[in-house]
Design an enzyme around this catalytic site. Structure first.
Site, PDB file in Angstrom:
ATOM      1  N   GLY A 284      -0.007   2.595   5.353  1.00  9.80           N
ATOM      2  CA  GLY A 284      -0.993   2.644   4.253  1.00  9.80           C
ATOM      3  C   GLY A 284      -2.489   1.611   4.629  1.00  9.80           C
ATOM      4  N   ARG A 320      -5.742 -10.700  -3.208  1.00  4.97           N
ATOM      5  CA  ARG A 320      -5.508 -10.708  -1.784  1.00  4.97           C
ATOM      6  C   ARG A 320      -5.694 -12.359  -1.335  1.00  4.97           C
ATOM      7  NH1 ARG A 320      -6.357  -8.711   2.634  1.00  4.97           N
ATOM      8  NH2 ARG A 320      -4.374  -8.897   3.585  1.00  4.97           N
ATOM      9  N   TYR A 324      -2.497 -14.373  -0.684  1.00  3.98           N
ATOM     10  CA  TYR A 324      -1.984 -14.440   0.596  1.00  3.98           C
ATOM     11  C   TYR A 324      -3.009 -15.462   1.355  1.00  3.98           C
ATOM     12  CZ  TYR A 324       0.397  -9.942  -0.577  1.00  3.98           C
ATOM     13  OH  TYR A 324       1.165  -9.047  -1.199  1.00  3.98           O
ATOM     14  N   CYS A 351     -10.998 -18.247 -14.822  1.00  3.80           N
ATOM     15  CA  CYS A 351     -10.663 -19.675 -15.208  1.00  3.80           C
ATOM     16  C   CYS A 351      -9.447 -20.150 -14.475  1.00  3.80           C
ATOM     17  CB  CYS A 351     -10.555 -20.191 -16.794  1.00  3.80           C
ATOM     18  SG  CYS A 351     -10.523 -21.654 -17.055  1.00  3.80           S
ATOM     19  N   GLU A 352      -9.571 -20.274 -13.093  1.00  4.09           N
ATOM     20  CA  GLU A 352      -8.564 -20.627 -12.393  1.00  4.09           C
ATOM     21  C   GLU A 352      -9.157 -21.333 -11.064  1.00  4.09           C
ATOM     22  OE1 GLU A 352      -5.039 -20.965 -12.493  1.00  4.09           O
ATOM     23  OE2 GLU A 352      -4.788 -19.413 -14.204  1.00  4.09           O
TER      24      GLU A 352
END
EC number: 4.1.1.20
Length: 427
Positions: A284, A320, A324, A351-352
């Protein structure tokens, strides 16, 4: 190193013969830009490497990496097959012209209704559990119905714990020590088991983990062949071949990768008298990962306790790095020749606190309005995007020999209301 970076005579990033700045100006940001020729090159390089050493070979594209309809049509036109992990991927593949016999469905925790739907589409079912086998027998005529099983080869590898799909912690596949019993049970129900599948993880740049998977899977297949009398039409070792994300990583020498693994495959087949089944692999990331970049505009340069470059996308656009802790190389697309002068944090607009594309990343002097390109965004980029924070999803553009084609319109605020219904009593 091969990060697929090309620069035009304006010192702008070149994507498939098109100027990244022109693309951003025409289609806005954030936008995923896909290089068609790179996908075709990646597919043919992969297919030719393996088929040279084992002609009875098939490539099944792990389409969960990128289900852009144009991407899938490109691969269909090359003769590629499809590795589908959901009924939606089967449905999409059929709509795009993939016949059922070129679709292998490998689901997990699949409902009975989903099994029935996939069977009706003519896709080959690769079952993950005894439960799925029993329930499939309730919705199809098992007599002569060809199936496969995914086994856990007890080998795991990958770039992150979440991407390791084999071993004692894995939710996938039947246990190696129950394989004989499961294949026999399938025959007792009337099914015709013809294949075996395994998958150890993703982001693998070294042939050694694959060798362990081949050895383990063929040992299991050999035992099933000897004790249950199963003759295998195919053996599928899944995907997982990686791409270089950092400048320090080297691209996989796919010819050496193929040569070493095919040699072991042939040796193990002979050892267990398994004949010459077709070999399947399911790349992939290798096919599409480096064929796409995410263009994003710098909207804020902020000197706080750290220096932040704020951009107009976030982990709702490319998950990602946050999920990860993945590295994506980032370049200043409108000033490609500018030297690195600083270390900055590149932050998104969600907002994080975890919405960061990079920490302490060496970058040139960057101004508000500059264009950044986040490389290697073609795999698990748009497919994992969301509307978190009520942000509309990005657009997608395909480039073919310098010509650009819009393949997905940018969402609008109105799109955020799709499929939602307010009960009458709240009107």
């Amino acid at each position: 190193m091969d990060l697929n970076i090309k620069i035009n005579d304006k010192n702008h990033l070149d994507i498939g013969g098109a100027d990244a700045c022109d693309i951003a100006e025409e289609f806005g940001t954030p936008t995923y830009v896909i290089d068609e020729n790179r996908i075709r090159d990646n597919y043919n390089r992969f297919y030719n490497a393996f088929s040279k050493y084992y002609p009875d070979f098939r490539v099944y594209y792990a389409c969960k990496a990128n289900t852009n309809l144009a991407v899938m049509r490109i691969l269909e036109s090359e003769g590629c097959c499809i590795d589908a992990v959901s009924p939606g991927e089967v449905y999409t593949s059929k709509k795009l012209g993939f016949p059922g016999e070129r679709i292998l469905f490998t689901g997990n925790n699949v409902t009975t209704e989903e099994l029935k739907f996939v069977a009706e589409q003519g896709a080959v079912l690769n079952l993950d559990s005894v439960s799925a086998l029993k329930r499939l027998a309730e919705v199809v005529d098992p007599e002569g119905f060809k199936i496969s099983f995914r086994v856990n080869p007890m080998v795991g590898a990958g770039h992150h714990d979440h991407c390791i799909t084999g071993g004692v912690m894995s939710k996938f596949g039947i246990m190696d020590n129950e394989a004989v019993e499961v294949y026999q049970f399938a025959e007792d129900l009337g099914f015709t088991p013809v294949g075996m599948h395994s998958h150890i993880g993703s982001g693998i740049l070294d042939p050694e983990p694959f060798k362990l998977a081949i050895e383990s899977t063929i040992d299991i297949a050999g035992k099933v062949h000897t004790e249950a009398g199963i003759d295998f039409e195919f053996v599928d070792f899944g995907g997982g071949v990686g791409i270089p994300y950092t400048p320090e990583e080297n691209i996989v020498d796919i010819d050496t990768f193929a040569k070493e693994n095919i040699a072991l495959f042939k040796s193990k087949l002979e050892e267990h008298d398994l004949g010459k089944p077709t070999m399947y692999l399911e790349p992939g990331r290798y096919l599409v990962g480096d064929a796409s970049v995410l263009l994003t505009r710098v909207n804020s340069v902020k000197q706080s306790y750290r220096k932040f470059l704020g951009v107009d996308s976030g982990f709702h656009t490319l998950l990602r790095p946050a999920m990860y802790d993945s590295y994506h190389h980032i370049v200043l697309a409108n000033k490609m020749d500018a030297p690195n002068t600083q270390e900055v944090d590149i932050a998104g607009n969600v907002c994080e606190s975890g919405d960061l594309f990079a920490r302490d990343r060496p970058m040139p002097d960057v101004e508000e309005g500059d264009l950044l390109a986040i490389l290697n965004a073609g795999a698990y980029g748009f497919t994992m995007s969301s509307n978190y924070n009520s942000r509309p999803k990005a657009s997608e553009v395909l480039v073919k020999d310098g010509e650009c084609f819009l393949t997905r319109e940018r969402e609008t605020f109105e799109d955020l209301f799709n499929k939602q219904i307010i009960p009458d009593y709240l009107q």
